[in-house]
Design a protein around this motif. Structure first.
Motif, PDB file in Angstrom:
ATOM      1  N   GLU A   1      -0.929   7.029  -9.622  1.00 40.20           N
ATOM      2  CA  GLU A   1      -0.160   6.216 -10.556  1.00 40.20           C
ATOM      3  C   GLU A   1       0.005   4.786 -10.035  1.00 40.20           C
ATOM      4  OE1 GLU A   1       2.071   4.865 -13.753  1.00 40.20           O
ATOM      5  OE2 GLU A   1       0.697   6.564 -13.523  1.00 40.20           O
ATOM      6  N   MET A   2       0.191   4.634  -8.730  1.00 42.70           N
ATOM      7  CA  MET A   2       0.331   3.299  -8.153  1.00 42.70           C
ATOM      8  C   MET A   2      -0.969   2.512  -8.272  1.00 42.70           C
ATOM      9  SD  MET A   2       2.926   3.607  -4.902  1.00 42.70           S
ATOM     10  CE  MET A   2       2.090   4.941  -4.037  1.00 42.70           C
ATOM     11  N   LEU A   3      -2.088   3.215  -8.120  1.00 44.71           N
ATOM     12  CA  LEU A   3      -3.384   2.552  -8.311  1.00 44.71           C
ATOM     13  C   LEU A   3      -3.553   2.119  -9.758  1.00 44.71           C
ATOM     14  CD1 LEU A   3      -5.673   4.907  -6.162  1.00 44.71           C
ATOM     15  CD2 LEU A   3      -5.101   2.526  -5.653  1.00 44.71           C
ATOM     16  N   ARG A   4      -3.104   2.977 -10.677  1.00 45.77           N
ATOM     17  CA  ARG A   4      -3.218   2.646 -12.098  1.00 45.77           C
ATOM     18  C   ARG A   4      -2.339   1.444 -12.451  1.00 45.77           C
ATOM     19  NH1 ARG A   4      -1.208   3.357 -17.114  1.00 45.77           N
ATOM     20  NH2 ARG A   4       0.781   4.152 -16.334  1.00 45.77           N
TER      21      ARG A   4
ATOM     22  N   GLY B   1      -2.028   1.850   1.585  1.00 41.32           N
ATOM     23  CA  GLY B   1      -2.271   2.435   2.904  1.00 41.32           C
ATOM     24  C   GLY B   1      -1.450   1.831   4.025  1.00 41.32           C
ATOM     25  N   ARG B   2      -0.773   0.720   3.769  1.00 43.95           N
ATOM     26  CA  ARG B   2       0.023   0.098   4.828  1.00 43.95           C
ATOM     27  C   ARG B   2       1.251   0.947   5.146  1.00 43.95           C
ATOM     28  NH1 ARG B   2      -0.001  -5.942   2.199  1.00 43.95           N
ATOM     29  NH2 ARG B   2      -2.201  -6.443   2.593  1.00 43.95           N
ATOM     30  N   PRO B   3       1.628   1.024   6.446  1.00 45.45           N
ATOM     31  CA  PRO B   3       2.792   1.853   6.811  1.00 45.45           C
ATOM     32  C   PRO B   3       4.110   1.335   6.249  1.00 45.45           C
ATOM     33  CG  PRO B   3       1.971   0.591   8.710  1.00 45.45           C
ATOM     34  CD  PRO B   3       0.944   0.458   7.625  1.00 45.45           C
ATOM     35  N   ASP B   4       4.194   0.024   6.001  1.00 42.92           N
ATOM     36  CA  ASP B   4       5.449  -0.536   5.500  1.00 42.92           C
ATOM     37  C   ASP B   4       5.494  -0.629   3.971  1.00 42.92           C
ATOM     38  OD1 ASP B   4       3.470  -2.431   5.303  1.00 42.92           O
ATOM     39  OD2 ASP B   4       4.755  -4.120   5.872  1.00 42.92           O
ATOM     40  N   PHE B   5       4.461  -0.068   3.298  1.00 41.43           N
ATOM     41  CA  PHE B   5       4.421  -0.160   1.840  1.00 41.43           C
ATOM     42  C   PHE B   5       5.491   0.745   1.232  1.00 41.43           C
ATOM     43  CE2 PHE B   5       2.986   1.423  -2.296  1.00 41.43           C
ATOM     44  CZ  PHE B   5       2.786   0.227  -2.974  1.00 41.43           C
ATOM     45  N   ALA B   6       6.327   0.169   0.386  1.00 43.43           N
ATOM     46  CA  ALA B   6       7.355   0.956  -0.316  1.00 43.43           C
ATOM     47  C   ALA B   6       7.765   0.203  -1.572  1.00 43.43           C
ATOM     48  CB  ALA B   6       8.570   1.181   0.584  1.00 43.43           C
ATOM     49  N   ILE B   7       7.939   0.936  -2.639  1.00 41.95           N
ATOM     50  CA  ILE B   7       8.503   0.335  -3.838  1.00 41.95           C
ATOM     51  C   ILE B   7       9.825   1.040  -4.121  1.00 41.95           C
ATOM     52  CG2 ILE B   7       6.277  -0.346  -4.784  1.00 41.95           C
ATOM     53  CD1 ILE B   7       6.327   2.037  -6.578  1.00 41.95           C
ATOM     54  N   HIS B   8      10.726   0.340  -4.794  1.00 41.44           N
ATOM     55  CA  HIS B   8      12.078   0.851  -4.968  1.00 41.44           C
ATOM     56  C   HIS B   8      12.389   1.112  -6.436  1.00 41.44           C
ATOM     57  CE1 HIS B   8      12.175  -0.891  -0.947  1.00 41.44           C
ATOM     58  NE2 HIS B   8      13.258  -0.178  -0.712  1.00 41.44           N
TER      59      HIS B   8
ATOM     60  N   ALA C   1       1.924 -11.344 -10.105  1.00 41.31           N
ATOM     61  CA  ALA C   1       3.173 -11.916  -9.603  1.00 41.31           C
ATOM     62  C   ALA C   1       4.311 -10.898  -9.691  1.00 41.31           C
ATOM     63  CB  ALA C   1       3.523 -13.170 -10.385  1.00 41.31           C
ATOM     64  N   ALA C   2       4.319 -10.084 -10.768  1.00 40.44           N
ATOM     65  CA  ALA C   2       5.349  -9.056 -10.917  1.00 40.44           C
ATOM     66  C   ALA C   2       5.200  -7.982  -9.847  1.00 40.44           C
ATOM     67  CB  ALA C   2       5.271  -8.435 -12.313  1.00 40.44           C
ATOM     68  N   LEU C   3       3.954  -7.579  -9.546  1.00 39.01           N
ATOM     69  CA  LEU C   3       3.730  -6.558  -8.523  1.00 39.01           C
ATOM     70  C   LEU C   3       4.137  -7.040  -7.137  1.00 39.01           C
ATOM     71  CD1 LEU C   3       0.330  -4.964  -9.662  1.00 39.01           C
ATOM     72  CD2 LEU C   3       2.662  -4.136 -10.047  1.00 39.01           C
ATOM     73  N   VAL C   4       4.018  -8.336  -6.887  1.00 36.52           N
ATOM     74  CA  VAL C   4       4.500  -8.892  -5.616  1.00 36.52           C
ATOM     75  C   VAL C   4       6.003  -8.670  -5.486  1.00 36.52           C
ATOM     76  CG1 VAL C   4       4.891 -11.030  -4.321  1.00 36.52           C
ATOM     77  CG2 VAL C   4       2.663 -10.593  -5.347  1.00 36.52           C
ATOM     78  N   LYS C   5       6.720  -8.895  -6.569  1.00 34.00           N
ATOM     79  CA  LYS C   5       8.171  -8.702  -6.536  1.00 34.00           C
ATOM     80  C   LYS C   5       8.532  -7.218  -6.434  1.00 34.00           C
ATOM     81  CE  LYS C   5      10.176 -12.892  -8.335  1.00 34.00           C
ATOM     82  NZ  LYS C   5       9.157 -13.722  -7.715  1.00 34.00           N
ATOM     83  N   VAL C   6       7.687  -6.346  -6.992  1.00 29.53           N
ATOM     84  CA  VAL C   6       7.903  -4.906  -6.824  1.00 29.53           C
ATOM     85  C   VAL C   6       7.724  -4.532  -5.357  1.00 29.53           C
ATOM     86  CG1 VAL C   6       7.052  -2.601  -7.398  1.00 29.53           C
ATOM     87  CG2 VAL C   6       7.234  -4.335  -9.187  1.00 29.53           C
ATOM     88  N   ARG C   7       6.649  -5.026  -4.730  1.00 32.46           N
ATOM     89  CA  ARG C   7       6.401  -4.731  -3.310  1.00 32.46           C
ATOM     90  C   ARG C   7       7.529  -5.243  -2.423  1.00 32.46           C
ATOM     91  NH1 ARG C   7       1.087  -6.332  -4.501  1.00 32.46           N
ATOM     92  NH2 ARG C   7       1.435  -8.391  -3.585  1.00 32.46           N
TER      93      ARG C   7
END
Length: 577
Positions: A479-482, A491-498, A555-561
């Protein structure tokens, strides 16, 4: 606080005073002297010691924390928004000499310089209805923070009694000829108080719009806050016309005219130093006039560019464009996306004694001293084009046009940009590349655009996640890829969305405030060549991608990350972009 007990043989030191002596910060004689003086003056020992400069405030805080087992907090290391203190009046804060910092569940954490000040904790517990937990802070920092919290309350919260609500000073727009402002229904005291309360409550709540909506059997009033509409009152339908009449009187509209839309303006004086403008629009509906009041707070233009949500490279591109002596900056997006605030933030940066700035707006939404603002009025021939022509004879440096709506306005704006002026304006398009095509469809020649465009900003507003309760979201990798995230990012260890949760700080909504999502596209020579060769919006978008410019979705996905917004908000603002 606990004061020293006195006996016939001398003075017994309090726990804190004794600790200061044991730690070598005071002699026993000095501790007794300061304790007696504090007792006679009716002030806490900590305040007396700091006032006399007998002991360093940091040392007192450390000693108090160790003596009473209460955690210590460095106030200079945290950023506070005073949200927890807004429930308390200035009188309570001054009397308690303590400051609520934040809430966690049913507990409020309170900054105190003296942990034995139990009366303060009880006062705050009674006022908030929550359990209190003391946190030791330095006395001098607490005093400064109390002053700042009280000042913030005076600027953002108006606590008006019934008399105050009736006596608020109101100034409307230009009066209609033959307009009767003494109509009994509109001047009824309860109606005046009720409408004033609705307006003041909306300001205190941080609303952007107020909707008065009549229906067949009901009448409701809604606030739009952080982009969401919420019903706040449902007066009797029998009062609908009287409430509408009061708003129309305040905005100097024709009371007798209910068949056609009208536009007006209200200036509400909350104090001698603060006034809020409302842009008023009426629209006839089946069951009466719907009225919408847009709240225009001048302080929104003075937030600074850092508060708007630009990413570092986007901010740099905007500031660089503002530094240019000539050219055109265009801001685009739907109604309510924050275009005016973006433009006025730029104007506020440029607003210095050596620059002449003129604006033509419909109407002027934010009043900024130092800027010459004109309300266009097509009824008398004062169009955007006419105002622009006048500006060019007024020795301007910077011109702002509220909106480019037609070829005539576009041509004069481009002429101004080509002859040594910096021009800022808005359009209604979906993204930055489509803005160029929209201008060409108006009839603006490609060579004129190629020689004048400097920067295009497309923007949206998204609800910001509440920092107190947001939590990591468990979303499957497919779903995140989609959604648009890359394999490398995931794949990054610090990757998280809230995701949003909800707490007392955000009224259980999970969101608090809004932030901008921006596509900031400097207009390059390569883009100029594309439009000269007959290219379309897709060609320009491809070139922007080659130049590393993020579109609105990216730009929106940057703010999600970064944990600023969640995927729901990103999709609501940019799905399909």
């Amino acid at each position: 606080m606990t004061i020293a007990q006195q006996s016939q043989t001398g003075v017994f030191l309090s726990g804190l005073a004794r600790r200061l002596v044991v730690d070598g910060l005071l002699t026993e004689e000095a501790a007794k002297t300061h304790q007696i003086k504090a007792q006679k003056a009716g002030q806490p020992l900590v305040a007396a010691l700091v006032e006399a400069k007998a002991v360093n405030p940091a040392a007192i805080a450390e000693a108090a924390s160790a003596e009473f087992g209460v955690p210590q907090l460095d106030l200079s290391a945290v950023e506070l928004d005073f949200a927890a203190a807004k429930e308390l009046s200035e009188k309570v804060l001054r009397k308690a000499h303590a400051l609520p910092l934040f809430k966690r569940g049913k507990k409020t954490y309170v900054a105190v310089s003296d942990p034995t000040n139990l009366a303060a904790l009880d006062e705050i517990k009674f006022a908030t209805g929550q359990q209190t937990e003391a946190v030791i802070v330095e006395e001098d920092k607490l005093a400064k923070l109390l002053d700042a919290a009280i000042q913030a309350q005076s600027e953002t919260h108006m606590d008006l009694g019934e008399a105050g609500l009736e006596d608020l000073e109101v100034e409307g727009g230009e009066a209609e000829a033959g307009h009767d402002v003494t109509r009994a229904d509109a001047e009824d005291a309860p109606i005046i108080r009720y409408i004033n309360k609705i307006l003041v409550d909306a300001i205190n709540a941080g609303a952007s719009d107020i909707h008065f909506e009549p229906y067949e059997k009901t009448f409701r009033i809604r606030y739009r806050r952080d982009g969401e509409l919420k019903t706040i009152a449902q007066p009797p339908i029998s009062q609908a016309q009287r409430l509408a009449a009061r708003v129309k009187v305040m905005s100097r509209l024709d009371l007798a005219e209910r068949r056609v839309p009208q536009d007006g303006r209200i200036k509400l004086y909350l104090s001698k130093t603060r006034a809020i403008d409302f842009r008023v629009s009426t629209c006839p509906t089946l069951f009466g006039e719907k009225i919408v009041c847009r709240i225009l707070d001048p302080s929104s233009a003075k937030l600074g560019i850092d508060a708007l949500g630009y990413e570092p490279e986007q901010k740099e591109a905007y500031l660089k464009a503002l530094e240019q002596p000539q050219g055109m900056i265009l801001v685009t997006g739907p109604t309510g996306s924050g275009k005016t605030v973006s433009l006025y933030t730029g104007l506020n940066i440029l607003n210095t004694d050596d620059i002449n700035i003129s604006t033509a707006e419909d109407p002027a939404e934010i009043n900024l001293p130092g800027i010459n603002q004109v309300n266009v009025n097509p009824k008398v021939g004062l169009t955007f084009a006419a105002a622009l022509r006048s500006f060019l004879r007024q020795d301007p440096d910077v011109i702002m046009v509220g909106e480019i709506r037609d070829l005539e306005t576009a041509e004069i704006a481009i002429k101004a940009a080509q002859t040594g002026h910096l021009v800022l304006s808005t359009l209604h398009t979906n993204d930055a590349p489509q803005t160029i095509v929209r201008m060409m469809n108006m009839g603006v020649p490609a060579y004129n655009l190629a020689s004048t465009l400097t920067l295009i900003i497309a923007q949206r507003l998204a609800r910001r996640l509440c920092g107190s309760c947001k939590r990591p979201a468990n979303i499957p990798k497919p779903e995140m890829l989609r959604q648009g995230f890359s394999e490398e990012e995931i794949g990054r260890p610090d990757f998280a969305i809230h995701e949003a949760v909800g707490c007392d700080q955000c009224e259980n909504s999970g969101y608090k405030g809004r932030t901008g999502i921006y596509q900031v596209m400097p207009f390059s020579d390569a883009m100029g060549r594309i439009i000269m060769e007959g290219g379309n919006a897709i060609d320009i978008a491809d070139q922007a991608k080659k130049e590393g410019i993020k579109d609105l979705r990216q730009a929106a996905l940057v703010k999600v990350r970064n944990g600023v917004i969640d995927l729901l908000q990103a999709n609501a603002c940019t799905m399909g972009e």
